[in-house]
Scaffold this active site. Structure first.
Site, mmCIF file in Angstrom:
data_model
loop_
_atom_site.group_PDB
_atom_site.id
_atom_site.type_symbol
_atom_site.label_atom_id
_atom_site.label_comp_id
_atom_site.label_asym_id
_atom_site.label_seq_id
_atom_site.Cartn_x
_atom_site.Cartn_y
_atom_site.Cartn_z
ATOM 1 N N GLY A 198 45.130 36.530 32.357
ATOM 2 C CA GLY A 198 45.307 37.882 31.843
ATOM 3 C C GLY A 198 46.294 37.960 30.696
ATOM 4 O O GLY A 198 46.507 37.003 29.957
ATOM 5 N N ASN A 223 33.847 36.830 35.014
ATOM 6 C CA ASN A 223 35.175 36.877 35.612
ATOM 7 C C ASN A 223 36.228 36.520 34.566
ATOM 8 O O ASN A 223 36.134 35.477 33.914
ATOM 9 C CB ASN A 223 35.260 35.907 36.795
ATOM 10 C CG ASN A 223 34.233 36.236 37.863
ATOM 11 O OD1 ASN A 223 34.074 37.396 38.250
ATOM 12 N ND2 ASN A 223 33.519 35.224 38.333
ATOM 13 N N LEU A 224 37.217 37.362 34.408
ATOM 14 C CA LEU A 224 38.222 37.207 33.362
ATOM 15 C C LEU A 224 38.897 35.841 33.445
ATOM 16 O O LEU A 224 39.490 35.492 34.469
ATOM 17 C CB LEU A 224 39.274 38.321 33.477
ATOM 18 C CG LEU A 224 40.407 38.284 32.448
ATOM 19 C CD1 LEU A 224 39.867 38.486 31.038
ATOM 20 C CD2 LEU A 224 41.464 39.328 32.782
ATOM 21 N N ASP A 225 38.798 35.070 32.363
ATOM 22 C CA ASP A 225 39.469 33.773 32.221
ATOM 23 C C ASP A 225 39.094 32.782 33.317
ATOM 24 O O ASP A 225 39.883 31.900 33.665
ATOM 25 C CB ASP A 225 41.000 33.958 32.189
ATOM 26 C CG ASP A 225 41.453 34.785 31.000
ATOM 27 O OD1 ASP A 225 40.778 34.741 29.960
ATOM 28 O OD2 ASP A 225 42.478 35.482 31.121
ATOM 29 N N GLU A 226 37.887 32.891 33.864
ATOM 30 C CA GLU A 226 37.467 31.993 34.938
ATOM 31 C C GLU A 226 36.193 31.226 34.612
ATOM 32 O O GLU A 226 35.592 30.610 35.488
ATOM 33 C CB GLU A 226 37.290 32.774 36.250
ATOM 34 C CG GLU A 226 38.594 33.315 36.809
ATOM 35 C CD GLU A 226 38.410 33.993 38.167
ATOM 36 O OE1 GLU A 226 37.377 33.749 38.820
ATOM 37 O OE2 GLU A 226 39.305 34.757 38.558
#
EC number: 3.5.1.10
Length: 280
Positions: A198, A223-226
């Site tokens: 994040g 999925n954020l940054d995944e």
């Protein structure tokens, strides 16, 4: 008289004995020269991965049909021209990653065609236009996230890129946007994922007193940054570093990791399987 072409054959399939022989024999039957070949078996999943760089005169449909008849059920194969790929870069206000890509593309450090740079702010227009590359402003002001992503996706589509590169593009993408470019969006995240996901990761790192900071280039998913990780690197820091010192040091890592990841992707060396990458 047909001229010689160079193409890359990429294969993912259930592992079996004799797969390399089957594939290479078909290439020989088609009078194709194998310039380079790399393979890997993931014993945990029972999957075989192979990247084969070929040179010759191609009949794509018959070559792929012969491969389909020789490979086990559940195989995935693709045959694409080798060589230069086309990208669109998305930016916000930070220049270090964009500037590095522009310089490397211009002076031969990265064999890529930058079709356009699109920003949600106008800050980097003058930098981009020095390289005679189109810059488009697609402002997010007054738009919902979905509306803005729709406009961005339409602007990208007009250039028909092979990949979309987020060079410090500081907006979270909607699932609808990501779905339009599956495994085609490459992001640079300013931390050594999965740590400090994040916003403001350097400030998070400072508060935790970390001794290394890093950067991660990855494909973007819902999925954020995944998304699947392509490349990572770190540098050492100590207690004397402020959060701002970490940010300055981290920018060098970010631009280097992004360009190294992009080099592998453009060479068609990165295979995505599940949420992992195999690089051959």
């Amino acid at each position: 008289m047909h001229s010689l072409q160079r193409k890359v054959l990429r294969t993912i399939c259930p592992d079996q004995k004799g797969l390399i022989a089957r594939i290479t024999n078909i290439c020989y039957k088609h009078e194709l020269n194998i310039v380079q070949n790399n393979e890997f078996v993931d014993h945990r999943t029972g999957r075989f991965f192979m990247r084969t760089e070929l040179e010759g005169i191609f009949n794509d449909s018959t070559l792929l049909a012969d491969l389909d008849s020789a490979l086990p059920e559940g195989s995935v194969r693709e045959l694409n021209p080798a060589g230069r790929r086309r990208i669109v870069i998305l930016v916000t206000k930070e220049a270090h990653c964009l500037g590095d890509l522009l310089m490397k593309a211009n002076y031969g450090g990265l064999d890529v065609e930058i079709a356009a740079v699109i920003g949600n702010h106008d800050t980097l227009r003058s930098l981009v236009e020095r390289f005679d590359i189109p810059f488009e402003l697609v402002s997010h002001e007054g738009l919902t996230r979905n509306e803005h992503d729709q406009k961005m996706a339409d602007a990208i589509d007009a250039y028909q890129p092979d990949y979309v590169v987020l060079a410090k593009y500081m907006r979270v993408l909607t699932p609808e946007f990501v779905a339009r470019f599956p495994n085609k969006i490459i992001n640079i995240h300013h931390s050594f994922l999965p740590a400090f996901i994040g916003a403001r990761p350097y400030h998070q790192a400072y508060e935790r007193g970390v001794k290394i900071i890093g950067a991660t280039a990855h494909y973007v998913n819902d999925n954020l940054d995944e998304g699947p990780i392509i490349m990572q690197d770190v540098i050492h820091v100590d207690h004397t570093y402020t959060a701002e010192d970490m940010m300055r040091a981290g920018r060098d890592v970010e631009k280097n990791v992004l360009s190294r990841a992009l080099y592998k992707v453009l060479a068609q060396r990165v295979f995505v399987y599940g949420n992992r990458t195999i690089i051959l």
